[in-house]
Write a protein that holds these residues in place. Structure first.
Motif, PDB file in Angstrom:
ATOM      1  N   ARG A  54      33.598  71.023  75.924  1.00 13.98           N
ATOM      2  CA  ARG A  54      34.846  71.229  77.670  1.00 13.98           C
ATOM      3  C   ARG A  54      34.865  69.448  77.515  1.00 13.98           C
ATOM      4  O   ARG A  54      36.321  69.154  78.574  1.00 13.98           O
ATOM      5  N   ASP A  55      33.626  68.661  77.388  1.00 17.45           N
ATOM      6  CA  ASP A  55      34.182  67.711  78.000  1.00 17.45           C
ATOM      7  C   ASP A  55      34.135  66.642  77.431  1.00 17.45           C
ATOM      8  O   ASP A  55      32.098  65.845  77.815  1.00 17.45           O
ATOM      9  N   LEU A  56      34.379  66.295  75.930  1.00 19.37           N
ATOM     10  CA  LEU A  56      33.745  65.383  75.127  1.00 19.37           C
ATOM     11  C   LEU A  56      33.867  63.876  75.439  1.00 19.37           C
ATOM     12  O   LEU A  56      32.918  63.090  75.398  1.00 19.37           O
ATOM     13  N   ALA A  57      34.984  63.227  76.142  1.00 19.78           N
ATOM     14  CA  ALA A  57      34.784  62.062  77.463  1.00 19.78           C
ATOM     15  C   ALA A  57      33.481  61.955  77.354  1.00 19.78           C
ATOM     16  O   ALA A  57      33.098  60.523  77.259  1.00 19.78           O
ATOM     17  N   ALA A  58      32.551  62.972  78.203  1.00 24.13           N
ATOM     18  CA  ALA A  58      31.395  62.704  79.011  1.00 24.13           C
ATOM     19  C   ALA A  58      30.601  62.286  78.230  1.00 24.13           C
ATOM     20  O   ALA A  58      29.167  61.929  78.868  1.00 24.13           O
ATOM     21  N   LEU A  59      30.719  62.473  76.199  1.00 22.90           N
ATOM     22  CA  LEU A  59      29.322  62.105  75.736  1.00 22.90           C
ATOM     23  C   LEU A  59      29.156  60.836  75.385  1.00 22.90           C
ATOM     24  O   LEU A  59      30.373  59.662  75.223  1.00 22.90           O
ATOM     25  N   ILE A 108      48.510  79.225  69.392  1.00 22.50           N
ATOM     26  CA  ILE A 108      48.896  77.579  69.558  1.00 22.50           C
ATOM     27  C   ILE A 108      47.981  77.119  67.910  1.00 22.50           C
ATOM     28  O   ILE A 108      47.626  78.322  67.831  1.00 22.50           O
ATOM     29  N   SER A 109      48.456  76.854  67.433  1.00 19.26           N
ATOM     30  CA  SER A 109      46.380  76.286  66.636  1.00 19.26           C
ATOM     31  C   SER A 109      46.336  74.909  67.221  1.00 19.26           C
ATOM     32  O   SER A 109      46.714  73.971  67.775  1.00 19.26           O
ATOM     33  N   THR A 110      44.795  74.907  66.349  1.00 17.64           N
ATOM     34  CA  THR A 110      44.240  73.550  66.158  1.00 17.64           C
ATOM     35  C   THR A 110      43.733  72.945  65.097  1.00 17.64           C
ATOM     36  O   THR A 110      43.283  73.606  64.538  1.00 17.64           O
ATOM     37  N   PRO A 111      43.497  72.045  65.338  1.00 17.66           N
ATOM     38  CA  PRO A 111      43.095  70.978  63.654  1.00 17.66           C
ATOM     39  C   PRO A 111      40.837  71.316  63.673  1.00 17.66           C
ATOM     40  O   PRO A 111      40.841  71.332  64.752  1.00 17.66           O
ATOM     41  N   ASN A 112      41.626  71.375  62.697  1.00 17.09           N
ATOM     42  CA  ASN A 112      39.641  71.333  62.255  1.00 17.09           C
ATOM     43  C   ASN A 112      38.847  72.654  62.930  1.00 17.09           C
ATOM     44  O   ASN A 112      39.264  73.176  62.973  1.00 17.09           O
ATOM     45  N   GLN A 113      37.860  71.689  63.710  1.00 13.19           N
ATOM     46  CA  GLN A 113      37.144  72.816  64.436  1.00 13.19           C
ATOM     47  C   GLN A 113      37.084  72.576  66.097  1.00 13.19           C
ATOM     48  O   GLN A 113      36.749  72.633  66.988  1.00 13.19           O
ATOM     49  N   ASP A 114      38.147  72.068  66.601  1.00 15.06           N
ATOM     50  CA  ASP A 114      38.898  71.795  67.658  1.00 15.06           C
ATOM     51  C   ASP A 114      39.124  73.273  68.006  1.00 15.06           C
ATOM     52  O   ASP A 114      39.747  74.237  67.473  1.00 15.06           O
ATOM     53  N   ASN A 115      39.064  73.702  70.199  1.00 13.07           N
ATOM     54  CA  ASN A 115      38.946  74.911  70.906  1.00 13.07           C
ATOM     55  C   ASN A 115      40.110  74.888  71.496  1.00 13.07           C
ATOM     56  O   ASN A 115      39.280  73.388  71.876  1.00 13.07           O
ATOM     57  N   ARG A 135      32.114  67.395  68.898  1.00 12.75           N
ATOM     58  CA  ARG A 135      33.183  68.100  68.603  1.00 12.75           C
ATOM     59  C   ARG A 135      33.341  68.506  67.234  1.00 12.75           C
ATOM     60  O   ARG A 135      34.050  69.711  66.770  1.00 12.75           O
ATOM     61  N   ASN A 136      33.170  67.879  66.334  1.00 11.52           N
ATOM     62  CA  ASN A 136      33.408  68.766  64.738  1.00 11.52           C
ATOM     63  C   ASN A 136      32.101  70.224  64.833  1.00 11.52           C
ATOM     64  O   ASN A 136      32.238  70.973  63.888  1.00 11.52           O
ATOM     65  N   ASN A 137      31.618  69.975  64.949  1.00  9.95           N
ATOM     66  CA  ASN A 137      29.824  69.998  65.065  1.00  9.95           C
ATOM     67  C   ASN A 137      29.797  71.695  66.294  1.00  9.95           C
ATOM     68  O   ASN A 137      29.406  73.132  65.769  1.00  9.95           O
ATOM     69  N   ALA A 138      29.471  71.241  67.509  1.00  8.31           N
ATOM     70  CA  ALA A 138      29.182  72.181  68.372  1.00  8.31           C
ATOM     71  C   ALA A 138      30.906  72.648  68.693  1.00  8.31           C
ATOM     72  O   ALA A 138      30.752  74.531  68.567  1.00  8.31           O
TER      73      ALA A 138
END
Ligand code: MN
Length: 201
Positions: free
Chosen positions: A59-64, A144-151, A73-76
């Motif tokens: 939800r908040d990748l910037a905080a990591l 919408i569509s998202t690339p890779n494993q984006d949610n 991003r990819n695996n979670a």
């Protein structure tokens, strides 16, 4: 505490003939399992992050910390997406949504048939690997569509997933080869609309 692969809610052959047992076996037992293992490896030196849910992590990748941002991003992302995906399907499916979801789909897309066409189209057009979604964003339904494993819950999309289909080749290639449009069309036969409509309401 490690992230774990959830069991499939039905046997691997339950969605045949639309999704074959071998595809389900590899998709769940190898691909989803790999996302879980890779996530655990990425966070092995971060007990504080291991304590969070996979959903909260993406939800908040910037905080990591930057070093783990891309693997999380990819695996979670992969873990959250697939954990949801298995529950969205059921043997025999249910032919269409009911209640508020049905009303809102008709209002937004014209009809259920039009919605399905637009969803399939977005899935076909996703270049490479990714997902196609029905989401709620700012109170309105959207495809919408998202690339890779984006949610969709990742900050840059800011949306809540209602329904999602995996259009990575690993989701369909054994049975459908290059025919992604056929897979997208067949997938409607296994969608668990009863559950999706209930969660939406
Ligand atoms: Mn997948």
């Amino acid at each position: 505490m490690a992230f774990e692969l959830p069991p499939l809610p039905y046997p691997t052959n339950a969605l045949e003939p639309h999704i074959d047992a071998k595809t389900m076996e590899i998709h769940h037992g190898k691909h989803h399992a790999a996302y879980v293992n890779n996530l655990n490896n990425a966070l092995k030196d971060h007990p504080d992050l291991q304590a969070k849910s996979a959903t909260d992590l993406i939800r908040d990748l910037a905080a990591l910390p930057e070093a783990v941002r891309t693997p999380v991003r990819n695996n979670a992302g992969g873990h959250v997406n697939h954990s949801l995906f298995w529950t969205l399907m059921t043997p025999g499916g249910s032919s269409s949504p009911a209640g508020k979801l049905a009303t809102d789909i008709d209002a937004k897309f014209g009809s259920f048939a039009d919605f399905k066409t637009k969803f399939e189209d977005a899935g076909v057009k996703r270049f490479g690997s990714g997902w196609v979604w029905l989401v709620k964003k700012g109170g309105a339904l959207e495809i919408i569509s998202t690339p890779n494993q984006d949610n969709p819950i990742m900050a840059e999309y800011g949306a809540t997933p209602i329904l999602g289909n995996d259009v990575w080749e690993h989701a369909y290639y054994l049975n459908y080869q290059n025919r992604r449009p056929d897979y997208l069309k067949a997938w409607w036969n296994v969608v668990n609309w009863d559950l999706v409509a209930k969660q939406y309401a």
